[in-house]
Design an enzyme around this catalytic site. Structure first.
Site, mmCIF file in Angstrom:
data_model
loop_
_atom_site.group_PDB
_atom_site.id
_atom_site.type_symbol
_atom_site.label_atom_id
_atom_site.label_comp_id
_atom_site.label_asym_id
_atom_site.label_seq_id
_atom_site.Cartn_x
_atom_site.Cartn_y
_atom_site.Cartn_z
ATOM 1 N N LYS A 181 0.849 -1.201 0.000
ATOM 2 C CA LYS A 181 0.000 0.000 0.000
ATOM 3 C C LYS A 181 0.882 1.247 0.000
ATOM 4 O O LYS A 181 1.915 1.289 0.676
ATOM 5 C CB LYS A 181 -0.902 -0.023 1.244
ATOM 6 N N SER A 211 -9.642 2.210 2.895
ATOM 7 C CA SER A 211 -8.741 2.915 2.000
ATOM 8 C C SER A 211 -7.755 1.971 1.282
ATOM 9 O O SER A 211 -7.100 2.368 0.343
ATOM 10 C CB SER A 211 -7.952 3.961 2.794
ATOM 11 N N SER A 249 -10.024 -0.151 7.177
ATOM 12 C CA SER A 249 -9.457 0.013 5.827
ATOM 13 C C SER A 249 -8.831 -1.232 5.217
ATOM 14 O O SER A 249 -8.461 -1.225 4.052
ATOM 15 C CB SER A 249 -8.422 1.140 5.824
#
Length: 487
Positions: free
Chosen positions: A79, A154, A178
């Protein structure tokens, strides 16, 4: 043999036995990205040259017996809020468009020590603020099950990359769901560990008391294996916890006889999609048939979790994001008059709308006159939520419920109504407020063919309980590949 259909652990075994080389696995992932990125857009940065060079290095270390771990040579996606030395790390924000860190996040270092090959950085909501991966400055990520829908957020890029089979596993971060919510939307498995289990060093902070790094993969075995590798005590992170019970793979047993599972009635009420409710109750029944004791109970304070979470997260964000001022690194406006004007213009041009909204909300709740009314009250509520969970865990080994109230909404639907988007986190945020571990894994599809996620929550430092329950449930159903993955 289609390499990308393998789980990370299965590929690791094939690399170890010499059936597949690390370079072959890396090239297969890079080719999959080239073929599918136009449809999905999971990645912000792809490090093709670095990945192929690393693959050769790792192969030598496997051949000479230096690397013997289960994931040696397996390509991974990271990420884009985890720092990677020499690879651009943007947090999917314009303000960090050219930021190349001089160091690597501790969790990523642990993966590299185990022989991981980093193929790229995944798209995300800007600074991890959002639930749809639509607030990214670099374009929207789409759900591999139906590209008209969001992948969640996210960590939407990480979850979409695993679901589209562009990589074998990925790392995400979880501040209020997330990892678990996009895992649910994308039909993959993701774990948010107990707060303090994985070092936050090198994770670009959003809400420091809530953020936690965790794995995203196809199944529970992969997630347990990855979590075992990235868990470590780190003196560079003041919240890191020294643990001696991190052999998470030992919990991969198909046995839940006598395990006590609680389902909060509050999680099955208003706002829950009937198809999601049906799938969750069917999963509970499957565990009951395996010998678990399943009961419904009242978990108080559920309705206060969202307001408490958004007050605390926004307050911490406004403090954490003050460092992005155009002075030391990141984006700086081209034309300005004086220092204050440079700050204002750099931040106005560099941050997106959702990030600005949360910074302003955070600055407001921390301002004099409002600090006691909002921020302190939210902290007290957080303590009460933790007490409610402590009480529940006196009776139950794990708590079971949905990861999200609905399946993935259509692109554009959530951003038009931010409040509705915030309320979508109702089942996940309290886990972060209480610092608990949680896992989301697929438990079916709705009538539109979109995945439904089952969330299992454990007491602090009891990841083994959630892994055991999840693994036992997983044995009752097959992993389904997303339509984009199959093409």
């Amino acid at each position: 043999m289609k390499l990308l259909t393998l789980t990370a652990v299965e590929l690791g075994k094939k690399i170890k036995s010499g059936e597949v080389t690390v370079e072959e696995a890396t090239k297969a992932a890079l080719e999959a990205i080239k073929a599918k990125e136009d449809k999905v857009h999971s990645f912000v940065t792809i490090d093709e040259e670095g990945a192929l060079n690393r693959a050769k290095e790792v192969q030598k270390l496997i051949d000479d017996g230096t690397l013997t771990g289960p994931l040696a040579g397996v390509p991974v996606a990271i990420k884009d809020n985890l720092c990677t030395k020499g690879i651009v790390t943007t947090c999917s924000s314009k303000i960090l468009e050219n930021f190349v860190p001089t160091y690597t996040a501790e969790a990523v270092i642990n993966l590299e020590k185990a022989g991981a090959v980093i193929i790229g950085k995944t798209n995300m909501d800007e600074f991890a603020m959002g639930s749809t991966t639509e607030t990214s400055a670099y374009g929207v990520t789409k759900n591999p099950w139906n590209t008209e829908h969001v992948p969640g957020g996210s960590s939407g890029g990480s979850c979409a990359a695993v679901a589209a089979e562009e990589c074998f596993y990925a790392l995400g971060s979880d501040t209020g769901g997330s990892i678990r919510q996009p895992s649910s939307f994308c039909g993959v498995t993701g774990i948010k560990p107990t707060y303090g289990t994985v070092s936050r060093y090198g994770l670009i902070a959003y809400g420091s008391s809530l953020d936690q790094i965790g794995p995203v993969a196809k199944d529970v075995t992969d997630c347990a294996t990855i979590l075992e590798i990235i868990t470590s005590y780190d003196k560079k992170d003041s919240t890191s916890v020294q643990r001696d019970d991190t052999d998470f793979t030992s919990a991969l047993v198909d046995d839940v006889k006598g395990m006590k599972i609680g389902i909060p009635r509050d999680y099955l009420g208003e706002g829950l999609d009937p198809e999601v409710k049906e799938a969750i109750l069917a999963a509970a029944k499957a565990l009951e048939e395996k010998g678990a004791i399943v009961e419904e109970f009242d978990l108080s304070l559920v309705e206060y979790a969202i307001p408490a979470y958004y007050v605390i997260a926004a307050a911490e964000a406004s403090s954490n994001l003050a460092r992005f001022d155009g002075v030391k690194y990141g984006y700086r406006t081209k034309e300005y008059e004086g220092l204050h004007n440079m700050y204002k213009k750099s931040r106005s041009e560099g941050f997106g709308a959702e990030v600005k909204r949360r910074i302003m909300l955070g600055s407001f709740v921390l301002s004099s006159g409002y600090y006691d009314a909002y921020y302190l009250k939210a902290l007290r509520t957080k303590a009460l939520i933790k007490q409610a969970f402590d009480k529940a865990f006196e009776k139950y080994d794990v708590i079971l419920g949905p990861a999200a109230p609905t399946t993935a909404p259509k692109l554009g639907e959530s951003l038009s109504d931010p409040l509705k988007m915030y309320l979508g986190d109702v089942y996940t945020v309290s886990v972060n407020l209480a610092g608990l571990p949680g896992i989301s894994l697929p438990c079916g599809l709705d009538s539109k063919g979109l995945p439904i996620g089952l969330q299992i929550i454990g007491d602090c430092f009891k990841e083994k309980n959630i892994i055991r329950a999840a693994y036992a449930y997983e044995q009752t159903r097959e992993y389904k590949h997303s339509p984009v993955a199959e093409n």
